[in-house]
Design an enzyme around this catalytic site. Structure first.
Site, PDB file in Angstrom:
ATOM      1  CE1 TYR A   1      36.879  51.218  45.934  1.00 46.34           C
ATOM      2  CE2 TYR A   1      34.509  49.864  46.564  1.00 46.34           C
ATOM      3  CZ  TYR A   1      35.857  51.002  45.926  1.00 46.34           C
ATOM      4  OH  TYR A   1      35.335  51.661  45.062  1.00 46.34           O
TER       5      TYR A   1
ATOM      6  CD  GLU B   1      39.714  54.089  47.164  1.00 47.96           C
ATOM      7  OE1 GLU B   1      40.064  54.747  47.867  1.00 47.96           O
ATOM      8  OE2 GLU B   1      38.914  54.404  46.765  1.00 47.96           O
TER       9      GLU B   1
ATOM     10  CG  ASP C   1      51.087  47.713  24.770  1.00 46.53           C
ATOM     11  OD1 ASP C   1      50.418  46.120  25.019  1.00 46.53           O
ATOM     12  OD2 ASP C   1      49.562  48.303  24.317  1.00 46.53           O
TER      13      ASP C   1
ATOM     14  CB  THR D   1      45.771  42.320  28.300  1.00 46.69           C
ATOM     15  OG1 THR D   1      46.332  42.026  27.204  1.00 46.69           O
ATOM     16  CG2 THR D   1      45.485  43.928  27.109  1.00 46.69           C
TER      17      THR D   1
ATOM     18  CE  LYS E   1      44.675  42.013  22.835  1.00 50.28           C
ATOM     19  NZ  LYS E   1      44.057  42.822  24.495  1.00 50.28           N
TER      20      LYS E   1
ATOM     21  NE  ARG F   1      38.159  42.374  28.259  1.00 47.89           N
ATOM     22  CZ  ARG F   1      38.133  40.990  27.024  1.00 47.89           C
ATOM     23  NH1 ARG F   1      37.419  39.311  26.643  1.00 47.89           N
ATOM     24  NH2 ARG F   1      38.721  41.975  25.767  1.00 47.89           N
TER      25      ARG F   1
HETATM   26  C1  LIG Z   1      48.478  45.839  21.898  1.00 49.20           C
HETATM   27  C2  LIG Z   1      47.478  46.401  22.527  1.00 49.20           C
HETATM   28  N1  LIG Z   1      47.667  47.400  23.907  1.00 49.20           N
HETATM   29  C3  LIG Z   1      46.396  47.320  25.084  1.00 49.20           C
HETATM   30  C4  LIG Z   1      45.152  46.923  24.769  1.00 49.20           C
HETATM   31  C5  LIG Z   1      44.087  47.736  25.485  1.00 49.20           C
HETATM   32  O1  LIG Z   1      43.344  46.775  25.990  1.00 49.20           O
HETATM   33  P1  LIG Z   1      42.169  46.530  26.354  1.00 49.20           P
HETATM   34  O2  LIG Z   1      41.526  46.377  25.197  1.00 49.20           O
HETATM   35  O3  LIG Z   1      42.214  45.213  27.272  1.00 49.20           O
HETATM   36  O4  LIG Z   1      42.091  47.433  27.219  1.00 49.20           O
HETATM   37  C6  LIG Z   1      44.928  46.061  23.293  1.00 49.20           C
HETATM   38  C7  LIG Z   1      43.656  45.604  22.962  1.00 49.20           C
HETATM   39  O5  LIG Z   1      43.625  44.748  21.712  1.00 49.20           O
HETATM   40  C8  LIG Z   1      46.049  45.682  22.752  1.00 49.20           C
HETATM   41  O6  LIG Z   1      46.014  44.817  21.660  1.00 49.20           O
END
Ligand SMILES: Cc1ncc(COP(=O)(O)O)c(C=O)c1O
Length: 414
Positions: free
Chosen positions: A51, A53, A197, A223, A226, A232
């Site tokens: 842990y 935090e 994002d 993420t 991917k 993950r």
């Molecule tokens: C553009 C985008 N943002 C955020 C996410 C969210 O990721 P997670 O599934 O790990 O929560 C995804 C997942 O497919 C995504 O394609």
């Protein structure tokens, strides 16, 4: 697996079956990949026992001498690789990373603008069914009907009128380049924070295969699985002036203890992504997607926007008198795993849409190149000719198995 076999043979057996499945089919869901053995070793390590935090050197628990060094390494590598002033690698996944950006930049009920889910945006960019659509006031931009490309004029006008505090740029099923510079201007004009994002295209951005979101974006989320081929997880990268707000939003705003085993695996993935072989990999991902798109179109498939600039393509199955679901299910039976997906302005519902989304990240991790994309386009074409004919699907499945055997899946021992 020996210990697991003894303790829980049912789960051990199912994991082995899944490993076999991942090795013996063509995995074309664009958000999936193969993590290396090194990444999986870190993910499955004793770090799961600890842990921690707080943040490195400011923890609420004792015993952090090694955990701090691990998180420091992950942060240093993230900042260097993404040219970011500040990094946070604690978000449990991509959605929590985006939640942290909301918490850091808006008050509850604040205004956000994001890309419509149906146009290729993500749930967390303001979809009604997600926290983002329930707890914030949302306006969504989308695509131009003529071109299928992001309608930047619409986004600009909407931002001027709506004056959001936060704008999301980035997509889950958009086959073309995102103009982060245009979004930067739109956000500045509206006085909004811009969050790029890059979950789907992170690797392309850091290897020059797609324009980089910095300096146009204030915050970047991604993420770590991917294209990045990590565990993950999620990360937030930002300018120094937003650092304290982002860190407070992740912990204690949203989460408790970080997943240290994942932090270590993120550090490993970032090290792997800094090597020349990873840049070569990303370039091949893009070349493979272009080859696949070209070969599919040569066989009569209609692709949204007429091709791709990145790692994915979207087939409009309606032009072949098929639905996306029928085609995706038939492909699955033939060992080609993709997903049914909406196409722009799709008249069909989300659970039975008109398109199929395909990507090349996992195929490229197996070492496949353009000649293999020609074969795969041929397989998909053969499936689409007779998607209900089991003998036809079995024939394709045999050829898929041969191809998979020639390109072993990294990180998987059967
Ligand atoms: C553009 C985008 N943002 C955020 C996410 C969210 O990721 P997670 O599934 O790990 O929560 C995804 C997942 O497919 C995504 O394609």
């Amino acid at each position: 697996m020996e210990e697991l076999q003894k303790t829980d043979p049912q789960i051990a057996d199912l994991i082995q079956k899944e490993a076999q499945r991942q090795a013996s089919c063509l995995r074309m869901i664009p958000s999936e990949n193969y993590a290396s053995k090194a990444v999986m070793t870190a993910t499955g390590s004793v770090l799961t026992n600890k842990y921690s935090e707080g943040y490195p050197h400011q923890r609420y628990y004792q015993g952090q001498e090694f955990i701090d060094q691990i998180e420091d390494l992950a942060l240093k590598r993230a900042k260097e690789l993404f040219q970011a002033e500040h990094a946070n690698v604690q978000p449990y996944s991509g959605s929590p990373a985006n939640m942290a950006v909301y918490l850091a930049s808006l008050k509850p009920g604040g205004r956000v603008m994001g890309m419509d889910l149906a146009a290729g945006g993500h749930l967390t960019h303001g979809a009604k069914v997600s926290f983002s659509g329930k707890f914030y006031e949302v306006r969504q931009y989308g695509l131009s009907r003529e071109t299928g490309l992001i309608d930047y004029d619409l986004a600009r006008n909407l931002a001027k009128e709506f004056k959001p505090g936060l704008i999301f740029a980035g997509c889950s099923s958009y086959p073309r380049t995102v103009d982060f510079a245009a979004f930067g201007e739109i956000a500045r004009e509206a006085g909004a924070v811009l969050c790029a994002d890059i979950s789907h295209i992170s690797g392309l951005c850091l290897t020059g295969c797609h324009p980089h979101p910095f300096p146009h974006a204030d915050v970047v989320t991604s993420t770590t699985h991917k294209l990045l081929r990590g565990p993950r997880g999620g990360m937030v990268l930002c300018r120094q002036e937003l650092a304290a707000k982002i860190d407070k939003a992740v912990f204690p705003g949203l989460q408790g203890g970080p997943h240290n085993h994942v932090t270590a695996a993120i550090a490993v993935a970032l090290k792997e992504a800094s090597l020349p072989a990873y840049a070569e990999y990303c370039r091949q991902v893009v070349k493979n997607a272009a080859a696949l798109a070209r070969e599919l179109m040569a066989r009569g498939f209609s692709l949204v926007t007429g091709g791709t600039d990145n790692h994915l393509a979207l087939i409009d199955a309606s032009t072949m008198k098929l639905t996306g679901k029928v085609l995706a299910q038939a492909m699955d039976q033939a060992g080609i795993v993709a997903n049914a997906n909406k196409v722009p302005f799709d008249p069909r519902p989300a659970d039975d849409p008109s398109g199929v989304r395909l990507g090349t990240p996992a195929l490229t991790s197996r070492g496949m190149q353009e000649p293999e994309m020609v074969k795969i386009a041929e397989f998909i074409h053969q499936v689409a000719q007779a998607p209900q004919d089991q003998a036809n699907l079995r024939k394709v499945r045999d050829r898929v198995a041969e191809l998979c055997a020639a390109f072993p899946a990294p990180g998987i021992e059967i």
